[in-house]
Write a protein that holds these residues in place. Structure first.
Motif, PDB file in Angstrom:
ATOM      1  N   SER A  29       0.294   3.307  -4.480  1.00  0.00           N
ATOM      2  CA  SER A  29      -0.796   4.016  -4.486  1.00  0.00           C
ATOM      3  C   SER A  29      -1.352   4.166  -2.674  1.00  0.00           C
ATOM      4  CB  SER A  29      -1.698   3.247  -5.178  1.00  0.00           C
ATOM      5  OG  SER A  29      -3.153   3.578  -4.921  1.00  0.00           O
ATOM      6  N   PRO A  30      -2.379   5.229  -2.475  1.00  0.00           N
ATOM      7  CA  PRO A  30      -2.874   5.245  -1.376  1.00  0.00           C
ATOM      8  C   PRO A  30      -4.240   4.498  -1.222  1.00  0.00           C
ATOM      9  CG  PRO A  30      -3.148   7.224  -2.286  1.00  0.00           C
ATOM     10  CD  PRO A  30      -2.353   6.469  -3.354  1.00  0.00           C
ATOM     11  N   ILE A  31      -4.554   4.050  -2.380  1.00  0.00           N
ATOM     12  CA  ILE A  31      -5.932   3.278  -2.421  1.00  0.00           C
ATOM     13  C   ILE A  31      -5.740   2.023  -2.003  1.00  0.00           C
ATOM     14  CG2 ILE A  31      -7.806   2.857  -3.807  1.00  0.00           C
ATOM     15  CD1 ILE A  31      -6.742   4.852  -5.897  1.00  0.00           C
ATOM     16  N   LEU A  32      -6.485   1.702  -0.705  1.00  0.00           N
ATOM     17  CA  LEU A  32      -6.394   0.418  -0.370  1.00  0.00           C
ATOM     18  C   LEU A  32      -7.415  -0.697  -1.203  1.00  0.00           C
ATOM     19  CD1 LEU A  32      -7.055   0.985   3.531  1.00  0.00           C
ATOM     20  CD2 LEU A  32      -4.874   0.497   2.203  1.00  0.00           C
ATOM     21  N   PRO A  33      -6.991  -1.946  -1.593  1.00  0.00           N
ATOM     22  CA  PRO A  33      -7.631  -2.938  -2.342  1.00  0.00           C
ATOM     23  C   PRO A  33      -9.110  -3.285  -1.651  1.00  0.00           C
ATOM     24  CG  PRO A  33      -5.810  -3.837  -1.269  1.00  0.00           C
ATOM     25  CD  PRO A  33      -5.639  -2.404  -1.073  1.00  0.00           C
ATOM     26  N   ASP A  34      -9.082  -2.878  -0.451  1.00  0.00           N
ATOM     27  CA  ASP A  34     -10.510  -3.601   0.355  1.00  0.00           C
ATOM     28  C   ASP A  34     -11.567  -2.981  -0.364  1.00  0.00           C
ATOM     29  OD1 ASP A  34      -7.837  -3.337   2.020  1.00  0.00           O
ATOM     30  OD2 ASP A  34      -9.251  -3.966   3.621  1.00  0.00           O
ATOM     31  N   ILE A  35     -11.399  -1.639  -1.154  1.00  0.00           N
ATOM     32  CA  ILE A  35     -12.487  -0.876  -1.333  1.00  0.00           C
ATOM     33  C   ILE A  35     -13.129  -1.710  -2.914  1.00  0.00           C
ATOM     34  CG2 ILE A  35     -11.902   1.402  -0.639  1.00  0.00           C
ATOM     35  CD1 ILE A  35     -11.051   1.675  -3.606  1.00  0.00           C
ATOM     36  N   VAL A  36     -12.552  -2.643  -3.167  1.00  0.00           N
ATOM     37  CA  VAL A  36     -12.912  -3.538  -4.169  1.00  0.00           C
ATOM     38  C   VAL A  36     -13.117  -5.007  -3.581  1.00  0.00           C
ATOM     39  CG1 VAL A  36     -12.601  -4.666  -6.834  1.00  0.00           C
ATOM     40  CG2 VAL A  36     -11.995  -2.139  -6.176  1.00  0.00           C
ATOM     41  N   ALA A 106       1.789  -5.442   7.581  1.00  0.00           N
ATOM     42  CA  ALA A 106       1.198  -6.397   6.356  1.00  0.00           C
ATOM     43  C   ALA A 106      -0.291  -6.614   6.721  1.00  0.00           C
ATOM     44  CB  ALA A 106       1.968  -7.279   5.962  1.00  0.00           C
ATOM     45  N   MET A 107      -0.550  -6.615   8.106  1.00  0.00           N
ATOM     46  CA  MET A 107      -1.878  -6.834   8.454  1.00  0.00           C
ATOM     47  C   MET A 107      -2.721  -5.608   8.809  1.00  0.00           C
ATOM     48  SD  MET A 107      -1.777 -10.111  10.791  1.00  0.00           S
ATOM     49  CE  MET A 107      -0.975  -9.350  12.233  1.00  0.00           C
ATOM     50  N   ALA A 108      -2.056  -4.553   8.939  1.00  0.00           N
ATOM     51  CA  ALA A 108      -2.661  -3.350   8.999  1.00  0.00           C
ATOM     52  C   ALA A 108      -3.429  -2.652   8.121  1.00  0.00           C
ATOM     53  CB  ALA A 108      -1.558  -2.256   9.565  1.00  0.00           C
ATOM     54  N   PRO A 109      -4.799  -1.976   8.455  1.00  0.00           N
ATOM     55  CA  PRO A 109      -5.401  -1.316   7.288  1.00  0.00           C
ATOM     56  C   PRO A 109      -4.760  -0.010   6.728  1.00  0.00           C
ATOM     57  CG  PRO A 109      -6.501  -1.146   9.325  1.00  0.00           C
ATOM     58  CD  PRO A 109      -5.116  -1.981   9.379  1.00  0.00           C
ATOM     59  N   ILE A 110      -3.509  -0.042   6.387  1.00  0.00           N
ATOM     60  CA  ILE A 110      -2.735   1.211   6.072  1.00  0.00           C
ATOM     61  C   ILE A 110      -2.310   0.900   4.605  1.00  0.00           C
ATOM     62  CG2 ILE A 110      -2.236   1.847   8.412  1.00  0.00           C
ATOM     63  CD1 ILE A 110       0.577   0.840   8.012  1.00  0.00           C
ATOM     64  N   PRO A 111      -1.923   1.942   3.957  1.00  0.00           N
ATOM     65  CA  PRO A 111      -1.270   1.655   2.499  1.00  0.00           C
ATOM     66  C   PRO A 111       0.049   0.908   2.873  1.00  0.00           C
ATOM     67  CG  PRO A 111      -2.055   4.098   2.529  1.00  0.00           C
ATOM     68  CD  PRO A 111      -2.346   3.297   3.836  1.00  0.00           C
ATOM     69  N   TYR A 112       0.507  -0.346   2.226  1.00  0.00           N
ATOM     70  CA  TYR A 112       1.277  -1.018   2.370  1.00  0.00           C
ATOM     71  C   TYR A 112       2.566  -0.559   1.712  1.00  0.00           C
ATOM     72  CZ  TYR A 112       3.915  -5.314   3.499  1.00  0.00           C
ATOM     73  OH  TYR A 112       4.991  -5.924   3.944  1.00  0.00           O
TER      74      TYR A 112
END
Length: 196
Positions: A29-36, A106-112
């Motif tokens: 998925s391209p959706i980052l978990p940060d949004i939740v 793993a630390m970057a705000p990109i789709p893992y």
């Protein structure tokens, strides 16, 4: 189901939402978990560390699937999942830094998924990949979780401001710790060989 309905569903079932988005982010998925994760942590700071740990475990499990996809379907992954420009960039990073490239990814705000699938394509050592994933994802999610837990929503701008510097400091500490462990291990092996 579209993007908005997925996010709305994840917000309604916070723990499952964080777990599922973190898992999917690491493989498809391209959706980052940060949004939740971030809004839920801000709404209930005492749950922030708990949610960050859920995200870490789920992301690690998802990364196994991402690694498997890259490892078993290398050609397809390189054609359809990872843009050639990204693959070349990741390959250069891995050539230069080895498994530490996974830790930084793993630390970057990109789709893992990009990192996990690339690690499979490049046949990185699975156990080192797992360790780098756990450390990197834990660092990424707990960087928000711990300060929000202790200081509440007011700390978020400060976390964003100092995130890069903190990441560098943590990496230096971890590299130093690993180097010390490696040195001690080599020393004990040498001593045992001398006594034989």
């Amino acid at each position: 189901m579209n993007f908005d309905s997925i996010v709305q569903l994840a917000h309604q079932h916070t723990e499952w939402g964080v777990a599922i988005l973190s898992f999917l982010d690491a493989c498809i998925s391209p959706i980052l978990p940060d949004i939740v994760l971030i809004p839920a942590s801000l709404a209930n700071p005492k749950q922030a560390i708990h949610l960050a740990l859920i995200a870490t475990v789920a992301a690690t499990l998802g990364s196994f699937l991402g690694y498997f996809i890259g490892h078993q379907f290398s050609e397809y992954a390189q054609r359809k999942v990872i843009p050639p420009k990204n693959m070349e960039y990741i390959r250069n990073l891995v050539d230069k830094y080895g498994v530490w490239a996974v830790f930084w990814g793993a630390m970057a705000p990109i789709p893992y998924k990009i990192v996990a699938i690339s690690a499979g394509v490049l046949r990185l050592n699975f156990w080192l990949f797992t360790i780098a994933t756990v450390l990197g994802r834990a660092k990424r999610f707990l960087m928000f979780g711990i300060p929000i837990y202790w200081f509440g929503p007011s700390v978020l701008p400060l976390v964003h401001k100092y995130m890069k510097q903190t990441a560098i400091i943590m990496a230096v500490v971890m590299i130093t710790g690993l180097a010390y462990w490696y040195y001690r291990r080599r020393s004990s092996i040498s001593k045992r060989n001398l006594t034989l």
